[in-house]
Design a protein around this motif. Structure first.
Motif, PDB file in Angstrom:
ATOM      1  N   VAL A   1      -2.830  14.056  -5.565  1.00 32.38           N
ATOM      2  CA  VAL A   1      -1.848  14.101  -3.833  1.00 32.38           C
ATOM      3  C   VAL A   1      -1.961  12.973  -4.426  1.00 32.38           C
ATOM      4  O   VAL A   1      -1.117  11.838  -3.156  1.00 32.38           O
ATOM      5  CB  VAL A   1      -2.501  15.144  -3.351  1.00 32.38           C
ATOM      6  CG1 VAL A   1      -1.855  14.549  -1.779  1.00 32.38           C
ATOM      7  CG2 VAL A   1      -2.752  16.606  -3.459  1.00 32.38           C
ATOM      8  N   LEU A   2      -3.501  11.645  -4.056  1.00 32.01           N
ATOM      9  CA  LEU A   2      -3.558  10.468  -3.917  1.00 32.01           C
ATOM     10  C   LEU A   2      -2.986   9.681  -3.727  1.00 32.01           C
ATOM     11  O   LEU A   2      -3.170   8.529  -3.618  1.00 32.01           O
ATOM     12  CB  LEU A   2      -5.150  10.476  -3.643  1.00 32.01           C
ATOM     13  CG  LEU A   2      -6.110  11.599  -2.558  1.00 32.01           C
ATOM     14  CD1 LEU A   2      -7.549  11.022  -2.687  1.00 32.01           C
ATOM     15  CD2 LEU A   2      -5.645  11.027  -1.515  1.00 32.01           C
ATOM     16  N   GLU A   3      -2.709   9.993  -5.477  1.00 32.70           N
ATOM     17  CA  GLU A   3      -1.521   8.632  -6.331  1.00 32.70           C
ATOM     18  C   GLU A   3      -0.780   8.606  -5.034  1.00 32.70           C
ATOM     19  O   GLU A   3       0.356   7.214  -5.960  1.00 32.70           O
ATOM     20  CB  GLU A   3      -1.178   9.480  -7.690  1.00 32.70           C
ATOM     21  CG  GLU A   3      -2.297   9.653  -8.640  1.00 32.70           C
ATOM     22  CD  GLU A   3      -2.083  10.118 -10.173  1.00 32.70           C
ATOM     23  OE1 GLU A   3      -0.963  10.806 -10.333  1.00 32.70           O
ATOM     24  OE2 GLU A   3      -2.817  11.100 -11.397  1.00 32.70           O
ATOM     25  N   SER A   4       0.460   9.294  -4.852  1.00 35.66           N
ATOM     26  CA  SER A   4       1.275   9.223  -3.887  1.00 35.66           C
ATOM     27  C   SER A   4       1.111   8.994  -2.146  1.00 35.66           C
ATOM     28  O   SER A   4       1.712   7.901  -1.679  1.00 35.66           O
ATOM     29  CB  SER A   4       1.848  10.966  -3.555  1.00 35.66           C
ATOM     30  OG  SER A   4       2.351  10.896  -5.127  1.00 35.66           O
ATOM     31  N   ILE A   5       0.123   9.525  -1.760  1.00 32.26           N
ATOM     32  CA  ILE A   5      -0.556   8.962  -0.395  1.00 32.26           C
ATOM     33  C   ILE A   5      -1.559   9.087  -0.377  1.00 32.26           C
ATOM     34  O   ILE A   5      -2.479   9.327  -0.783  1.00 32.26           O
ATOM     35  CB  ILE A   5      -0.149   9.975   1.047  1.00 32.26           C
ATOM     36  CG1 ILE A   5      -0.764  11.758   0.196  1.00 32.26           C
ATOM     37  CG2 ILE A   5       1.645  10.463   0.539  1.00 32.26           C
ATOM     38  CD1 ILE A   5      -0.448  12.831   1.274  1.00 32.26           C
ATOM     39  N   SER A   6      -2.180   8.060   0.951  1.00 29.00           N
ATOM     40  CA  SER A   6      -3.658   7.750   1.464  1.00 29.00           C
ATOM     41  C   SER A   6      -3.822   8.868   3.111  1.00 29.00           C
ATOM     42  O   SER A   6      -2.841   8.490   3.641  1.00 29.00           O
ATOM     43  CB  SER A   6      -4.073   6.499   1.181  1.00 29.00           C
ATOM     44  OG  SER A   6      -4.163   5.779   0.255  1.00 29.00           O
ATOM     45  N   VAL A   7      -4.549   9.013   2.857  1.00 28.96           N
ATOM     46  CA  VAL A   7      -5.279  10.093   4.394  1.00 28.96           C
ATOM     47  C   VAL A   7      -6.462   9.676   5.082  1.00 28.96           C
ATOM     48  O   VAL A   7      -7.046   8.421   4.531  1.00 28.96           O
ATOM     49  CB  VAL A   7      -5.541  11.493   4.080  1.00 28.96           C
ATOM     50  CG1 VAL A   7      -5.012  12.274   5.421  1.00 28.96           C
ATOM     51  CG2 VAL A   7      -4.374  12.591   2.437  1.00 28.96           C
TER      52      VAL A   7
ATOM     53  N   ALA B   1       9.148   5.237   2.602  1.00 29.88           N
ATOM     54  CA  ALA B   1       8.132   3.975   2.403  1.00 29.88           C
ATOM     55  C   ALA B   1       8.202   2.882   2.983  1.00 29.88           C
ATOM     56  O   ALA B   1       8.255   1.675   3.579  1.00 29.88           O
ATOM     57  CB  ALA B   1       7.302   4.435   1.245  1.00 29.88           C
ATOM     58  N   ALA B   2       9.428   2.427   1.640  1.00 28.30           N
ATOM     59  CA  ALA B   2      10.167   0.679   2.336  1.00 28.30           C
ATOM     60  C   ALA B   2      10.677   0.850   3.115  1.00 28.30           C
ATOM     61  O   ALA B   2      10.684  -0.260   4.237  1.00 28.30           O
ATOM     62  CB  ALA B   2      11.074   0.945   0.145  1.00 28.30           C
ATOM     63  N   LEU B   3      11.892   1.740   3.602  1.00 32.04           N
ATOM     64  CA  LEU B   3      12.817   1.885   4.610  1.00 32.04           C
ATOM     65  C   LEU B   3      11.393   1.718   5.992  1.00 32.04           C
ATOM     66  O   LEU B   3      11.571   1.609   6.935  1.00 32.04           O
ATOM     67  CB  LEU B   3      13.179   3.749   5.302  1.00 32.04           C
ATOM     68  CG  LEU B   3      14.500   2.941   5.659  1.00 32.04           C
ATOM     69  CD1 LEU B   3      15.337   1.813   5.398  1.00 32.04           C
ATOM     70  CD2 LEU B   3      15.315   4.720   5.100  1.00 32.04           C
ATOM     71  N   ARG B   4      10.210   2.842   5.925  1.00 32.21           N
ATOM     72  CA  ARG B   4       9.261   3.152   6.627  1.00 32.21           C
ATOM     73  C   ARG B   4       8.978   1.148   7.498  1.00 32.21           C
ATOM     74  O   ARG B   4       8.809   1.248   8.068  1.00 32.21           O
ATOM     75  CB  ARG B   4       8.805   3.591   6.912  1.00 32.21           C
ATOM     76  CG  ARG B   4       7.662   4.243   7.623  1.00 32.21           C
ATOM     77  CD  ARG B   4       6.648   2.997   8.323  1.00 32.21           C
ATOM     78  NE  ARG B   4       5.599   2.740   6.965  1.00 32.21           N
ATOM     79  CZ  ARG B   4       4.675   1.565   6.802  1.00 32.21           C
ATOM     80  NH1 ARG B   4       4.244   1.081   7.973  1.00 32.21           N
ATOM     81  NH2 ARG B   4       3.255   2.043   5.806  1.00 32.21           N
ATOM     82  N   LYS B   5       8.869   0.398   6.266  1.00 34.02           N
ATOM     83  CA  LYS B   5       7.999  -0.631   6.386  1.00 34.02           C
ATOM     84  C   LYS B   5       8.611  -2.086   7.378  1.00 34.02           C
ATOM     85  O   LYS B   5       9.631  -3.103   7.317  1.00 34.02           O
ATOM     86  CB  LYS B   5       7.391  -1.113   5.039  1.00 34.02           C
ATOM     87  CG  LYS B   5       6.371  -0.454   4.556  1.00 34.02           C
ATOM     88  CD  LYS B   5       5.607  -0.754   3.017  1.00 34.02           C
ATOM     89  CE  LYS B   5       4.497   0.182   2.300  1.00 34.02           C
ATOM     90  NZ  LYS B   5       4.075   0.157   0.830  1.00 34.02           N
TER      91      LYS B   5
ATOM     92  N   ASN C   1       0.590  -1.106   0.291  1.00 35.94           N
ATOM     93  CA  ASN C   1      -0.130  -0.311   0.083  1.00 35.94           C
ATOM     94  C   ASN C   1       0.465   1.273  -0.013  1.00 35.94           C
ATOM     95  O   ASN C   1       1.942   0.871   0.665  1.00 35.94           O
ATOM     96  CB  ASN C   1      -1.203  -0.266   1.421  1.00 35.94           C
ATOM     97  CG  ASN C   1      -0.313   0.451   2.311  1.00 35.94           C
ATOM     98  OD1 ASN C   1       0.679  -0.299   2.953  1.00 35.94           O
ATOM     99  ND2 ASN C   1      -0.794   1.149   2.970  1.00 35.94           N
ATOM    100  N   LYS C   2      -0.101   2.147  -0.319  1.00 35.87           N
ATOM    101  CA  LYS C   2       1.330   3.526  -0.173  1.00 35.87           C
ATOM    102  C   LYS C   2       1.047   3.653   1.456  1.00 35.87           C
ATOM    103  O   LYS C   2       0.572   3.782   2.002  1.00 35.87           O
ATOM    104  CB  LYS C   2       0.631   4.267  -1.366  1.00 35.87           C
ATOM    105  CG  LYS C   2      -0.161   4.135  -2.741  1.00 35.87           C
ATOM    106  CD  LYS C   2      -1.286   4.929  -3.491  1.00 35.87           C
ATOM    107  CE  LYS C   2      -1.696   4.509  -4.901  1.00 35.87           C
ATOM    108  NZ  LYS C   2      -2.558   5.227  -5.039  1.00 35.87           N
ATOM    109  N   PRO C   3       1.911   4.986   1.137  1.00 33.89           N
ATOM    110  CA  PRO C   3       2.323   5.969   2.504  1.00 33.89           C
ATOM    111  C   PRO C   3       0.431   6.346   2.987  1.00 33.89           C
ATOM    112  O   PRO C   3      -0.081   7.264   1.878  1.00 33.89           O
ATOM    113  CB  PRO C   3       3.399   6.805   1.982  1.00 33.89           C
ATOM    114  CG  PRO C   3       3.592   5.818   1.191  1.00 33.89           C
ATOM    115  CD  PRO C   3       3.414   5.343   0.543  1.00 33.89           C
ATOM    116  N   MET C   4       0.602   6.211   4.240  1.00 33.35           N
ATOM    117  CA  MET C   4      -0.225   6.270   4.826  1.00 33.35           C
ATOM    118  C   MET C   4      -0.112   7.769   5.684  1.00 33.35           C
ATOM    119  O   MET C   4       0.295   7.508   6.941  1.00 33.35           O
ATOM    120  CB  MET C   4      -2.193   5.696   5.069  1.00 33.35           C
ATOM    121  CG  MET C   4      -2.088   4.569   4.514  1.00 33.35           C
ATOM    122  SD  MET C   4      -3.396   3.534   4.616  1.00 33.35           S
ATOM    123  CE  MET C   4      -2.174   2.448   5.840  1.00 33.35           C
TER     124      MET C   4
END
Length: 468
Positions: A145-151, A289-293, A57-60
């Protein structure tokens, strides 16, 4: 001769090779960490099992705050458009968790349908029951904006005991579930309402292990004067210091995050600088994002190891025939001593252990005789993952960062902060006085006679009056 006998040993020592970070995380979790979690009932005590969607999933970004602090307005400001199910008002309007995500067409997906979609990372939320799922929706819309992140928009946190009980689900537990999976947690405060209610305090404590994700926003700061703003900022830091038990100071962003002109424009430059800092932080999420996961998987593996030691220690102490209930009560009461013994025997940091009171409460409903004894092979697989495989994935993270263009959040307010309509320099130079009712020329010429260096002629005054 017989060289094939050493094949398994060599395979254990050599880290696995993966094509992408996401694929590597999925395989490592399923083959090495998940067996340990399942064997020691990790999912019943701490967190549900991860699925493929959690890694893809995308960054949230999770927004949390008391009612009417501007959470929904903040999302509206970022997207620069309304989203389905949006309601804004001074009363507690948002009564649901709303996942704002990208979609080809505008629409709303209800919670019960959302948790059976394997492409969405919300399947494990069905454990919170219908009371929660009836208050959970996904708003989809086409937005850059939502192509890169979700809120994730959340219901306003209430202060009354009656309202808290009537939710019908464990609000703090739901937020903790989201906190484990999001990339950024934004706590919003209203400059006029700094009191931290009991429920808000409970929520902040539930986010205890995710301080690295938390950012604080002091919203609606344009409604108070500079001197009052200094006092409000100090009061907020004092209140947070009593709840967030960390030696470091939490980063607080000050501003007014909506699309209207500032009510009191005295601190415009400060608000612009703070907004740019916050937006840069959010824009960096896709890149990290990958580093966070990877970081979250390591955190989960460390907790799973400690949990396995605790469960196996309890199993070892339980009698096989008589006195089971009394021994269970005795072990739960002395769980703190068991923590200390495990800490000494396995050289584990005290910060890696789960909350003692919460663990004691959860053990009350468990049958300790059904727990598993210590299985060294499962622990060795996790140790091998942390020592070798994770190191290989770290190298792959860096390679992916260098091979693809710098991914940042684009569109919406992220494109308009520097050059458009209320961005940097707004209200300065040729735009001076743009928010004021009176003409800026008149304000400059209306100085007291003693301080005014220039005395206009009667014809000039007449022309000014005609302009006004």
């Amino acid at each position: 001769m017989f060289s094939w006998l050493g094949t398994d040993d060599r395979r254990k020592k050599d880290p696995e090779v993966f094509q992408t970070v996401s694929d590597g995380l999925k395989k490592l979790y399923k083959t090495k960490l998940l067996p340990l979690e399942e064997s020691y009932k990790f999912h019943e005590f701490h967190s549900p099992a991860l699925e493929d969607a959690d890694f893809d999933n995308k960054p949230m970004v999770l927004l949390v705050g008391q009612y009417s602090t501007g959470k929904t307005s903040f999302i509206r400001y970022l997207l620069e458009q309304d989203f389905p199910g949006m309601r804004i008002g001074p009363e507690p309007t948002t009564d649901s968790f709303i996942a704002v995500m990208h979609g080809d067409t505008e629409g709303v997906i209800p919670g019960n349908a959302l948790v059976v979609d394997p492409k969405k990372p919300f399947r494990k939320l069905n454990a919170f029951g219908n009371a929660f799922l009836n208050r959970f929706v996904c708003a989809q819309l086409p937005n850059p904006v939502l192509e890169s992140i979700s809120v994730i928009d959340t219901p306003g946190i209430l202060s009354g005991e009656k309202q808290r009980i009537s939710r019908g689900y464990d609000f703090a537990a739901v937020l903790e579930w989201f906190a484990e999976r999001v990339d950024r947690i934004i706590l919003l405060f209203d400059a006029h309402k700094l009191d931290i209610s009991d429920e808000f305090s409970e929520v902040i404590k539930a986010l205890k292990n995710h301080e690295d994700k938390i950012r604080v926003v002091l919203n609606k700061a344009d409604q108070i004067e500079t001197q009052q703003l200094m006092r409000v900022y100090g009061a907020l830091m004092w209140s947070l210091g009593k709840i967030v038990n960390t030696p470091e100071v939490i980063r607080v962003y000050i501003g007014s995050f909506w699309s209207h002109p500032l009510l009191i424009p005295d601190n415009r430059k400060l608000f612009e600088a703070e907004e740019q800092d916050l937006f840069k932080d959010i824009q960096s999420l896709p890149r990290n994002a990958a580093l966070r996961k990877l970081n979250d998987l390591i955190k989960r593996a460390r907790l799973a190891k400690v949990h396995a030691y605790i469960i196996s220690a309890l199993k070892k102490e339980m009698p096989s025939v008589f006195g089971k209930e009394n021994k269970k009560k005795e072990l739960i009461a002395s769980l703190g001593d068991i923590y200390k013994r495990i800490e000494r025997e396995h050289q584990i940091s005290p910060g890696d252990f789960p909350n003692l009171k919460k663990m004691q409460d959860q053990l009350q409903a468990q049958d300790l005789n059904k727990f598993q004894p210590l299985k060294p092979k499962l622990l060795e697989a996790v140790d091998d993952m942390l020592a070798n495989d994770i190191a290989g994935l770290m190298v792959l993270v860096r390679q992916e960062e260098t091979q693809r263009p710098n991914p940042v959040v684009k569109g919406g307010a992220f494109d308009g902060t520097l050059d458009g309509p209320f961005g940097h320099g707004y209200g300065e130079g040729a735009g001076e006085g743009i928010d004021e009712a009176e003409w800026v020329v008149a304000s400059h010429l209306s100085l007291p006679p003693k301080t005014c260096k220039y005395t206009p002629t009667s014809s000039t005054q007449r022309k000014i009056s005609q302009l006004i």
